[in-house]
Design a protein around this motif. Structure first.
Motif, short mmCIF file in Angstrom:
data_model
loop_
_atom_site.label_atom_id
_atom_site.label_comp_id
_atom_site.label_asym_id
_atom_site.label_seq_id
_atom_site.Cartn_x
_atom_site.Cartn_y
_atom_site.Cartn_z
N THR A 1 49.10 38.58 26.87
CA THR A 1 48.62 38.26 28.21
C THR A 1 48.82 39.42 29.17
O THR A 1 49.91 39.98 29.26
CB THR A 1 49.35 37.02 28.73
N THR B 1 49.26 40.88 32.91
CA THR B 1 49.75 40.46 34.22
C THR B 1 48.92 41.13 35.31
O THR B 1 48.06 41.98 35.04
CB THR B 1 51.22 40.86 34.39
N THR B 2 49.18 40.75 36.57
CA THR B 2 48.50 41.39 37.69
C THR B 2 48.79 42.89 37.70
O THR B 2 47.90 43.71 37.97
CB THR B 2 48.97 40.77 39.02
N LYS B 3 50.03 43.28 37.41
CA LYS B 3 50.38 44.70 37.33
C LYS B 3 49.56 45.41 36.26
O LYS B 3 49.11 46.55 36.48
CB LYS B 3 51.87 44.84 37.01
N ASP B 4 49.35 44.76 35.14
CA ASP B 4 48.55 45.36 34.07
C ASP B 4 47.10 45.57 34.51
O ASP B 4 46.49 46.60 34.23
CB ASP B 4 48.59 44.50 32.81
N TYR B 5 46.54 44.58 35.19
CA TYR B 5 45.16 44.71 35.66
C TYR B 5 45.04 45.86 36.67
O TYR B 5 44.07 46.63 36.64
CB TYR B 5 44.68 43.41 36.29
N LEU B 6 46.00 45.97 37.59
CA LEU B 6 45.96 47.05 38.57
C LEU B 6 46.11 48.41 37.89
O LEU B 6 45.46 49.38 38.26
CB LEU B 6 47.07 46.85 39.61
#
Length: 306
Positions: free
Chosen positions: A6, A8-13
């Protein structure tokens, strides 16, 4: 290891940052090659990336063979070959497309070397990505084949394979950490960036015309800015973010992120180099976005028959 994890938001950024930086760095390479040879640009890139930070950042706590192997694959291999491709016959736009074949090389290397199986949605994503790359390539080649040679094409694909190899090395480096330790992406990238400097300099000394102070004095500010951008942003920042993603997720899940790079690359080429986006390229952009959507939102696919 599971074939999917999965984000995370940090990964997407992090992924968006990588796509933006790498999408524009092909234009920076073209500007830099106006005043520097490929080998000189390679040396300058990694000097900017490493020498300013080596005294501030401790070496990564992993066996040194992984640092050396990553530096040679990602530095001398990937960018040495890519700079040569851009010099002998490759456009910035087509280079941004062809480099994304690393997705397929990474999936193949990950399957063979790391036994990272491809999930159903990842196979669909790679298939859509392959169609997108086909559209990009057909659009650029149909619109203008000037500046593209067979040597440039072969060197560009070899550079993509070396990028895929560096992805696998980054995954193995994380697994080589001692229990309770974690790979520091910034330290890993900075110290591995020191490795290509000497080979680039030695090759340039043997193969390039002598680099004089008079020539350096005539180098444009745009070429110097390109070297710094390639060193600080496209190498240290982007590869630290990329390595961080590879540390947390399987290589065959991270690799498709780069399919967004041609979208930014085409836009940057249109703005900075006045390249026209054709109907084929718009089709490729839509297929790329769909491939990314399928990769990160597998629930949109119909369920497989039992």
């Amino acid at each position: 290891m599971s074939s999917a994890s999965t984000f995370t938001t940090k990964d997407y950024l992090s992924a968006l940052g990588v796509i933006a930086i790498w999408g524009t760095n092909f234009v920076a390479m073209k500007f830099g090659l106006q005043d520097f040879t490929p080998l000189q640009l390679g040396a300058g890139r990694y000097m900017a990336a490493a020498l300013t930070l080596l005294l501030l950042i401790r070496p990564p706590a992993i066996p040194w063979q992984w640092v050396v192997l990553y530096g040679l694959c990602q530095g001398l291999g990937q960018f040495g070959l890519l700079f040569l491709a851009l010099k002998v016959g490759m456009t910035a736009s087509l280079a941004s497309v062809l480099m994304q074949t690393q997705v397929f090389f990474t999936a193949l290397f990950g399957l063979v070397l790391l036994q990272e199986k491809l999930a159903r949605h990842q196979r669909y994503s790679l298939g859509l990505g392959g169609l997108a790359l086909t559209c990009f390539g057909l659009g650029i080649l149909a619109g203008s084949s000037v500046g593209v040679t067979w040597a440039g094409l072969a060197l560009n694909l070899a550079a993509a394979a070396m990028w895929a190899a560096s992805n696998i090395v980054a995954r193995q480096a994380q697994q080589a950490c001692k229990p309770g330790q974690s790979l520091d992406p910034v330290a890993f990238v900075v110290w591995s960036s020191a490795l290509p400097i000497l080979p680039f300099m030695l090759l340039s000394w043997q193969l390039d015309p002598p680099l004089s102070w008079a020539h350096l004095a005539q180098v444009s500010w745009l070429s110097w800015a390109s070297v710094l951008y390639l060193g600080w942003f496209a190498t240290v920042i982007a590869y630290a973010l990329w390595t961080g993603l590879l540390k947390r997720h399987p290589a065959n899940q991270v690799a498709p992120l780069s399919l967004g790079v041609p979208v930014v690359g085409l836009a940057a080429g249109a703005f900075a180099l006045q390249e026209v986006i054709t109907a084929w390229q718009w089709a490729g952009i839509l297929l790329t976005l769909l491939a990314l959507l399928v990769n990160f939102r597998p629930g949109i696919l119909p369920k497989a028959a039992p």
